[in-house]
Design a protein around this motif. Structure first.
Motif, PDB file in Angstrom:
ATOM      1  N   SER A 133       0.828  -1.198   0.000  1.00 58.52           N
ATOM      2  CA  SER A 133       0.000   0.000   0.000  1.00 58.52           C
ATOM      3  C   SER A 133       0.866   1.253   0.000  1.00 58.52           C
ATOM      4  N   THR A 134       0.452   2.253  -0.786  1.00 60.25           N
ATOM      5  CA  THR A 134       1.135   3.548  -0.764  1.00 60.25           C
ATOM      6  C   THR A 134       0.393   4.556   0.116  1.00 60.25           C
ATOM      7  N   THR A 135      -0.910   4.334   0.314  1.00 68.60           N
ATOM      8  CA  THR A 135      -1.712   5.251   1.130  1.00 68.60           C
ATOM      9  C   THR A 135      -2.817   4.474   1.844  1.00 68.60           C
ATOM     10  N   SER A 136      -2.984   4.721   3.120  1.00 72.28           N
ATOM     11  CA  SER A 136      -4.096   4.127   3.862  1.00 72.28           C
ATOM     12  C   SER A 136      -5.255   5.113   3.910  1.00 72.28           C
ATOM     13  N   LEU A 137      -6.438   4.635   3.509  1.00 73.18           N
ATOM     14  CA  LEU A 137      -7.649   5.456   3.554  1.00 73.18           C
ATOM     15  C   LEU A 137      -8.669   4.867   4.528  1.00 73.18           C
ATOM     16  N   THR A 138      -8.223   4.034   5.409  1.00 69.96           N
ATOM     17  CA  THR A 138      -9.120   3.386   6.362  1.00 69.96           C
ATOM     18  C   THR A 138      -9.945   4.421   7.121  1.00 69.96           C
ATOM     19  N   ASN A 149      -5.351   1.549   0.470  1.00 65.86           N
ATOM     20  CA  ASN A 149      -5.758   0.422   1.311  1.00 65.86           C
ATOM     21  C   ASN A 149      -6.814   0.823   2.336  1.00 65.86           C
ATOM     22  N   PHE A 150      -7.811  -0.051   2.494  1.00 65.32           N
ATOM     23  CA  PHE A 150      -8.810   0.042   3.560  1.00 65.32           C
ATOM     24  C   PHE A 150      -8.697  -1.226   4.396  1.00 65.32           C
ATOM     25  N   ALA A 151      -8.451  -1.084   5.680  1.00 68.26           N
ATOM     26  CA  ALA A 151      -8.266  -2.258   6.530  1.00 68.26           C
ATOM     27  C   ALA A 151      -9.513  -3.125   6.568  1.00 68.26           C
ATOM     28  N   SER A 152     -10.690  -2.493   6.458  1.00 66.48           N
ATOM     29  CA  SER A 152     -11.929  -3.274   6.473  1.00 66.48           C
ATOM     30  C   SER A 152     -12.798  -2.853   5.294  1.00 66.48           C
ATOM     31  N   SER A 153     -13.866  -2.109   5.556  1.00 68.55           N
ATOM     32  CA  SER A 153     -14.795  -1.745   4.489  1.00 68.55           C
ATOM     33  C   SER A 153     -14.477  -0.367   3.916  1.00 68.55           C
ATOM     34  N   ALA A 154     -14.988  -0.124   2.693  1.00 67.52           N
ATOM     35  CA  ALA A 154     -14.830   1.173   2.040  1.00 67.52           C
ATOM     36  C   ALA A 154     -16.181   1.624   1.530  1.00 67.52           C
ATOM     37  N   GLN A 195      -7.556  -1.605  -2.265  1.00 73.02           N
ATOM     38  CA  GLN A 195      -7.599  -2.858  -1.504  1.00 73.02           C
ATOM     39  C   GLN A 195      -8.579  -2.699  -0.348  1.00 73.02           C
ATOM     40  N   MET A 196      -9.609  -3.537  -0.335  1.00 70.69           N
ATOM     41  CA  MET A 196     -10.588  -3.520   0.749  1.00 70.69           C
ATOM     42  C   MET A 196     -10.484  -4.814   1.554  1.00 70.69           C
ATOM     43  N   GLY A 197     -10.324  -4.676   2.867  1.00 73.06           N
ATOM     44  CA  GLY A 197     -10.240  -5.868   3.703  1.00 73.06           C
ATOM     45  C   GLY A 197     -11.529  -6.660   3.708  1.00 73.06           C
ATOM     46  N   GLN A 246      -9.872  -4.557  -5.401  1.00 75.08           N
ATOM     47  CA  GLN A 246      -9.682  -5.880  -4.799  1.00 75.08           C
ATOM     48  C   GLN A 246     -10.456  -5.899  -3.479  1.00 75.08           C
ATOM     49  N   VAL A 247     -11.514  -6.705  -3.455  1.00 71.92           N
ATOM     50  CA  VAL A 247     -12.475  -6.677  -2.346  1.00 71.92           C
ATOM     51  C   VAL A 247     -12.410  -7.990  -1.579  1.00 71.92           C
ATOM     52  N   GLY A 248     -12.165  -7.893  -0.268  1.00 71.88           N
ATOM     53  CA  GLY A 248     -11.978  -9.094   0.548  1.00 71.88           C
ATOM     54  C   GLY A 248     -13.197  -9.969   0.656  1.00 71.88           C
ATOM     55  N   SER A 249     -14.392  -9.401   0.539  1.00 70.08           N
ATOM     56  CA  SER A 249     -15.602 -10.232   0.566  1.00 70.08           C
ATOM     57  C   SER A 249     -16.522  -9.827  -0.581  1.00 70.08           C
TER      58      SER A 249
END
Length: 364
Positions: free
Chosen positions: A96-101, A116-121, A142-144, A169-172
């Protein structure tokens, strides 16, 4: 020591952003799913449909929905599913270059990078992705867990950003709200649900579950366009005066010798005079020139790349026709005289055009 560390980090960041992701054979598919593909109403898919391991009986709503070829549990569907899964894994592995969590994507303007999103976006409103005149600019999200868009939300691409270079890229699971205008391919580990009247420039890939549609329009991402062609030239057959302007120019890679694309338009009118101009500007240029067999040279400089387009002005000959009719007794004679003059040179002393005239007379 600090300078060396900064340089190393800069190289690492550049490598992450430049790591180009490929969808492989899945790029020609608008939808790839595992358990089901369901459409209600008239959904239009510009691209193929693929489902694996389930078969064609798990695709419903086509017709009335419209799509390209459909593949169920065959080798083509299996390969597309496998390539999509490979792309998903590669996207998840990017640094990840930037976290938007915790932040909403709405109202943001983002440059190329890995977000990157640690969980939902969530997306409420408009997200703008700026390619900065680089057709290879890549955007990875990237979505956790999940991503959800609100009604009438939109992802807008500007300055050369291409949907084939945008990946989610969606984790669920992914859910697009009614009337969403979306750009980029969604690779969801579970399902993709698209509510009514949505437009997606990119593929929908549900890697372990289903894709559900309601009166939507989906366009497969395809393969990103190749490098821009060399500069173009144009010739005007109109008399004397021409204007040349850059219509579009694409970014060439920094530090390379590649030329940017330049489009030139030429229009002419009026008497001939003489002049030649050269224009140089950052990203765009335009100018006007008048002349007989003269040229307009427009140069565009973009970063370290430069492109030049030339337009040649050629005056059209001027033709004059005179017809006279004489009747003597019962015999009628018609005389036609045609004169054609061509401007050959421009005199700066007399401010007049020197012309060559050719006259022809026809009598019958």
């Amino acid at each position: 020591m600090l300078a060396a560390l900064s340089f190393t980090l800069g190289l690492a960041l550049s490598a992450v952003v430049d790591a180009q992701i490929s969808l492989g054979s899945a790029s020609s598919f608008g939808i790839v799913a595992t358990s089901a593909i369901t459409s209600t109403g008239l959904s239009v898919i510009v691209g193929e449909l693929g489902i694996s391991p389930n078969g064609l009986t798990s695709i419903t709503g086509f017709p009335p929905g419209i799509s390209g070829s459909q593949h169920g549990a065959d080798a083509t569907a299996q390969t597309a599913h496998s390539d999509a899964m490979t792309a998903y894994t590669a996207l998840a592995a990017l640094q990840s270059t930037t976290s938007l969590t915790g932040q909403d994507l709405g109202g943001k303007t983002l440059n190329a990078g890995v977000y990157n999103f640690a969980s939902s976006a969530g997306l409420t409103g408009i997200l703008t992705l700026d390619g900065q005149n680089n057709a290879s600019a890549q955007f990875v999200f990237q979505m956790g867990s999940t991503i959800t868009t609100a009604t009438a939300s939109a992802v807008i691409l500007i300055n050369g950003a291409q949907p084939c270079n945008v990946f989610w890229q969606v984790g669920s699971s992914a859910t697009l709200g009614t009337g969403t205008t979306f750009a980029g391919s969604i690779l969801a580990y579970a399902s993709v649900t698209v509510n009514s009247a949505c437009t997606v420039q990119g593929g929908l890939y549900a890697l372990t579950a289903a894709v559900t549609l309601i009166d939507d329009a989906i366009t497969a991402p395809g393969v990103c366009a190749a490098a821009a062609p060399a500069p173009t030239s144009a010739t005007s057959s109109n008399p004397s005066t021409a204007s040349a302007s850059v219509v579009s120019a694409s970014t060439a890679p920094s530090g390379s010798n590649a030329a940017a694309t330049v489009t030139v338009t030429v229009q002419g009118s009026g008497q001939c005079s003489t002049a030649t101009i050269t224009n140089t500007a950052q990203c765009s240029a335009s100018g006007t020139v008048a002349g007989v067999n003269k040229t307009v040279t427009t140069t565009v400089t973009m970063g370290s790349a430069k492109a030049t387009a030339t337009a040649t002005v050629t005056p059209a000959p001027k033709t004059t026709t005179k017809t006279s009719t004489t009747t003597c007794w019962s015999k009628t004679t018609t005389s036609t005289k045609t004169s054609t003059s061509t401007c050959t040179s421009w005199s700066t002393t007399t401010a007049k055009c020197t012309s060559t005239k050719v006259a022809r007379r026809y009598i019958r």
